[in-house]
Design a protein around this motif. Structure first.
Motif, short mmCIF file in Angstrom:
data_model
loop_
_atom_site.label_atom_id
_atom_site.label_comp_id
_atom_site.label_asym_id
_atom_site.label_seq_id
_atom_site.Cartn_x
_atom_site.Cartn_y
_atom_site.Cartn_z
N LEU A 97 43.57 36.04 33.22
CA LEU A 97 42.92 37.12 32.84
C LEU A 97 42.81 37.67 32.44
CD1 LEU A 97 45.34 40.13 35.30
CD2 LEU A 97 43.90 38.14 36.29
N ARG A 98 40.76 37.26 32.46
CA ARG A 98 40.00 37.33 30.89
C ARG A 98 40.03 38.99 30.67
NH1 ARG A 98 35.93 34.64 31.01
NH2 ARG A 98 34.61 35.88 30.20
N PHE B 211 33.43 39.16 36.72
CA PHE B 211 34.77 38.72 36.60
C PHE B 211 35.14 39.67 37.31
CE2 PHE B 211 33.40 35.25 34.38
CZ PHE B 211 33.86 33.80 35.27
N GLN B 213 39.44 41.97 38.17
CA GLN B 213 40.92 41.02 38.36
C GLN B 213 41.67 42.02 39.46
OE1 GLN B 213 39.21 42.94 35.24
NE2 GLN B 213 38.96 40.27 35.13
N GLU B 227 42.11 36.46 38.95
CA GLU B 227 40.75 36.90 38.83
C GLU B 227 39.72 36.63 39.46
OE1 GLU B 227 39.75 38.11 34.33
OE2 GLU B 227 38.80 35.94 34.84
N GLN B 229 35.75 36.19 41.30
CA GLN B 229 34.84 35.81 40.75
C GLN B 229 33.31 36.04 41.60
OE1 GLN B 229 33.03 32.08 38.55
NE2 GLN B 229 31.16 33.07 38.46
#
Lengths: 244, 454
Positions: A97-98, B211, B213, B227, B229
């Motif tokens: 996760l970013r 992005f 989550q 995650e 997009q």
């Protein structure tokens, strides 16, 4: 609004004769559930049983005052998942996760355990408490406290909380909805001992057994092992550092 | 044309003014009813298409037993495992009445942007089936070709090279500050890590990266996250979905929920009128295959209370207006024919004295009424079709209750509605005429002539 009314109602309620100060009781019981000012570490195993199937997760929990960092150690597919409690903000992070995800303390972690159950307890700050009765729990004399959440971002809206008169630690809890309906119960065991910074050795929680009270029959046991006081730097609980 | 019809036609022309007024009442009543039925048919079609295609219910959906109620809360017990999915899909595909088969995974969770999280409702769809559903002719007929493309960006099935494509509902995209991020012009994503959510440029940073989550409770009861997009903003089928909806390939949400199950399998029929027979046959076929399943049609009040409730309301409204219009028209015709019978007593007496029977006399008036109705209905049909064309030309768009996407209003009645309304009016006017002239036709010849003389 409802919580405020309940706080007012409880504030106006007559206290039990001879009852100690509710805040002092909560402060002492919080300490035995990880509310260490400078820091404490323990390993937590969450074992939940639902409809005959048992799931286990273990975590390394590091807590300091109102912050806590819980890293999942097992099972392997959850390894690296981290829950960060920043005061009342709770973040979930995992590899891949970013960005961290802001989650709720009320959300289920596993089985009957909510995310908020994992961290140290700070009921003295989070709840308005009133000593409402004088009852024994498994033969041990205890004060029954009615706790009402001060804010919406705590784990439970209302709690009935039994604190031992002699040992000043929590023996039992009933978790209620804002409307007063019972939905979970918990009992506590204190098989651990830790030495607090002043040098005194105190009993420390070793198990919290949470049972579903809505008829589903789920049971989740949180086992606390190898607790040790450790001074943790505040930076340990900074979300930027955790993400890196 | 026989002599009786010729005589009736001539009589119509002789009493032009009165018949014009009566005919106008019938014509406008008929036009009103035809437009009303056109609207009713449109509402049914709109709701059906929205339920079947936009909401991905299919014409019918096959759940595990009790799955409709419990599959999302307890997928481990009430969602369909792979082997059952195969059996159901096989049974559906074997039937030539089925046009498309889709598997769906529904669930709830949260979506975060690194600063805030919002509750979401996830819909996992099959990327090879979804384009055919979105672009179905029924959808394009109602929403138009422009009305089925994403509101912004691309559809999740139209994002080659994106590992975890997701499409967001319009309001959710705004909450997450991703409504600009889905466009190709968005800034390149920032470095991974936590964001300073109090920074003055935070909105710009959030909207600069696509992005999102996603977190949810997995099938084994633990908390899972992936995650995604964001590649586009889809057109929501309801106000609630506009605030919470997230679409992604089935496999993406199976990963999020850590499951290989699906909530239901939907069947899309070539002709919705075959639904009842198809449902019966499918139930028998699944029983034979040993599949314990619950079948829910798109119009099932339990599975789709919005459709059932709205259609009941529309039906009630149409019924009430039909009764109202029928009364007005019936009384207008009754009034006009009663007056005509009184004014034409001498003519009736003369015809009787020339040898007309009472039945022939009534038949003459009924023929006149039938001819008047036919002419009025033709005029009314022209008015209805003209009004419907005008409504279409005005391009009036509205957001139906519970829907998140505006649609163009149509009130064009079908041929069935036009024919049905015509028959209804014919019966109505004939009945009113019969009641009006029955007593006069029974009167004696002398009395008829004397009445006028007096």
């Amino acid at each position: 609004m409802m919580a405020a009314l309940l706080v007012l109602a409880l504030g106006a309620a007559p206290t039990v004769p001879g009852a100690p100060d509710a805040k002092a009781l909560l402060r002492d019981s919080d300490l035995r559930r990880g509310g260490f000012e400078k820091g404490v570490t323990w390993t937590l195993t969450v074992e939940s049983t639902e409809e005959g199937a048992t799931t286990t997760r273990s975590m390394l929990v590091r807590a300091r005052d109102v912050d806590a960092l819980a890293e999942t150690l097992a099972p392997p597919r959850h390894k690296g998942e981290t829950f960060l409690f920043n005061d009342r903000t709770l973040w979930f992070l995992k590899p891949g996760l970013r960005r961290p995800i802001a989650i709720s303390a009320r959300q289920r972690l596993q089985g009957e355990a909510s995310n908020g159950d994992v961290a140290s307890t700070n009921y003295v700050r989070d709840y308005e408490g009133t000593v409402a009765g004088d009852e024994a729990v498994d033969g041990e004399p205890a004060w029954r406290l009615d706790l009402v959440a001060r804010t919406k971002d705590v784990t439970y809206d209302r709690i009935r909380y039994w604190i031992s008169k002699q040992r000043r630690l929590a023996l039992k809890a009933e978790f209620l909805t804002v409307g007063g309906d019972l939905f979970k119960t918990a009992t506590f065991q204190y098989g651990n001992r830790v030495r607090v910074p002043g040098g005194e050795e105190i009993e420390f929680i070793s198990a919290m057994t949470i049972r579903d009270a809505m008829g589903e029959g789920g049971v989740t046991v949180l086992r606390y092992s190898t607790p040790r006081p450790e001074a943790h730097a505040p930076s340990l609980f900074n979300v930027n550092n955790v993400v890196r | 044309m026989t002599g009786a019809w010729k005589l009736a036609f001539r009589n119509l022309r002789r009493h032009r003014r009165r018949n014009l007024v009566t005919g106008l009442a019938v014509a406008f009543g008929y036009a009103g009813l035809a437009i009303l039925f056109g609207y009713g048919e449109y509402a049914e079609r709109l709701l059906r298409t929205s339920s079947v295609y936009m909401q991905h219910r299919g014409h019918l959906a096959v759940y595990a037993k009790d799955g409709l109620r419990r599959a999302e809360a307890k997928p481990s017990a009430y969602a369909l495992p792979p082997e059952t999915q195969e059996k159901i899909v096989g049974a559906l595909r074997a039937d030539p009445r089925v046009e498309l088969v889709g598997r769906y995974l529904l669930g709830g969770g949260i979506a975060g942007n690194g600063c805030k999280s919002f509750p979401i409702r996830t819909v996992g769809l099959e990327p090879d089936v979804e384009p055919r559903i979105v672009g179905h002719r029924e959808m394009i007929d109602l929403w138009g070709a422009d009305g089925v493309v994403p509101l912004a960006g691309r559809a999740f099935f139209d994002a080659p090279g994106v590992e975890t494509p997701i499409a967001l509902a319009p309001r959710l995209a705004r909450y997450l500050e991703k409504d600009r991020a889905v466009s190709a012009a968005a800034a390149p994503p920032g470095a991974p890590g936590a964001l300073d959510c109090d920074a003055p440029d935070i909105v710009g940073r959030l909207s600069g990266e696509p992005f999102v989550q996603l977190g949810a409770r997995t099938q084994d009861g633990s908390f899972g996250a992936i995650e995604g997009q964001a590649v586009g903003i889809f057109r929501a089928s309801s106000t609630e979905e506009a605030k919470t909806g997230v679409y992604a390939p089935l496999e993406v949400f199976q990963r999020l929920f850590d499951t290989d199950r699906v909530t239901y399998v939907a069947a899309y029929l070539r002709d919705h009128r075959e639904l009842a027979a198809f449902e019966r046959d499918l139930a028998a076929r699944l029983r034979e295959a040993g599949v314990e399943a619950s079948i829910h049609r798109f119009d099932d009040p339990v599975a789709n209370p919005f459709f059932a409730g709205t259609m009941a309301f529309v039906g009630g409204m149409v019924f009430f207006i039909v009764i109202l219009v029928a009364n007005v028209v019936a009384f207008s015709v009754l009034n006009a024919m009663t007056l005509a019978a009184i004014e034409r007593s001498r003519e009736m007496g003369t015809l009787r004295s020339l040898g007309f029977t009472r039945g022939q006399l009534r038949g003459l008036f009924l023929r006149e009424a039938a001819l008047l109705t036919a002419l009025a209905v033709a005029a009314g049909a022209a008015v209805a079709v003209g009004a419907a064309a005008l409504v279409r030309a005005v391009d009036f768009r509205f957001e139906p209750p519970g829907s998140g996407t505006p649609v163009q209003l149509h009130v064009m009645p079908s041929a069935g509605a036009l024919a049905g309304s015509a028959l209804f009016f014919l019966v109505l006017t004939l009945a009113a005429t019969f009641v009006a002239v029955r007593r006069k036709a029974k009167a004696r010849v002398a009395a008829l002539v004397a009445e006028v003389a007096a």
